[in-house]
Write a protein that holds these residues in place. Sequence first.
Motif, PDB file in Angstrom:
ATOM      1  N   GLN A  17       0.833  -1.204   0.000  1.00  0.00           N
ATOM      2  CA  GLN A  17       0.000   0.000   0.000  1.00  0.00           C
ATOM      3  C   GLN A  17       0.866   1.252   0.000  1.00  0.00           C
ATOM      4  O   GLN A  17       0.557   2.227  -0.696  1.00  0.00           O
ATOM      5  N   THR A  20       2.449   1.713  -3.416  1.00  0.00           N
ATOM      6  CA  THR A  20       1.386   2.120  -4.332  1.00  0.00           C
ATOM      7  C   THR A  20       1.054   3.598  -4.148  1.00  0.00           C
ATOM      8  O   THR A  20       0.920   4.344  -5.131  1.00  0.00           O
ATOM      9  N   ARG A  23       3.977   5.645  -5.549  1.00  0.00           N
ATOM     10  CA  ARG A  23       4.501   5.097  -6.808  1.00  0.00           C
ATOM     11  C   ARG A  23       5.202   6.169  -7.635  1.00  0.00           C
ATOM     12  O   ARG A  23       6.244   5.940  -8.223  1.00  0.00           O
ATOM     13  N   THR A  45       1.956  -2.823  -8.514  1.00  0.00           N
ATOM     14  CA  THR A  45       2.300  -1.504  -9.059  1.00  0.00           C
ATOM     15  C   THR A  45       2.818  -1.530 -10.487  1.00  0.00           C
ATOM     16  O   THR A  45       2.825  -0.496 -11.154  1.00  0.00           O
TER      17      THR A  45
END
Length: 135
Positions: A17, A20, A23, A45
């Motif tokens: 998480q 992500t 990213r 991702t």
Amino acid sequence: MNIALIAHDRKKDDLVQFVTAYRYIFEKHSLFATGTTGQRIIEATGLQVHRFQSGPLGGDQEIGARIAKNEMDIVIFFRDPLTAQPHEPDVSALIRLADVYRVPIATNMGTAEVLIRGLERGDIDWREVIKNMRQ
């Protein structure tokens, strides 16, 4: 910058998480991870991640060797402090190496966020100076 990503089993979802969410920062850098963690990040991702062995099979030590060669700039290691780890000596050695070689390390999401935002601002650029001094 070279960034190592590691997470104990109960923290893998948190790290996925986190990567992500950031990213847009991580995609600008070279990512390295222990086995399963790296695979989970790739699947979630689409980022390129160099995968080492899983932690208990030597992945922590592989990343530690990169730290000792001054080839790792940041370590994000979401540890599970409430669960005994069979490879705890490897974990301790990795953290010790990060301290010895002045590699910033985050072991929880709060510190990781400060570190990754600092990376975005350029606060970690001093690592390039250290790399050049050792060459």
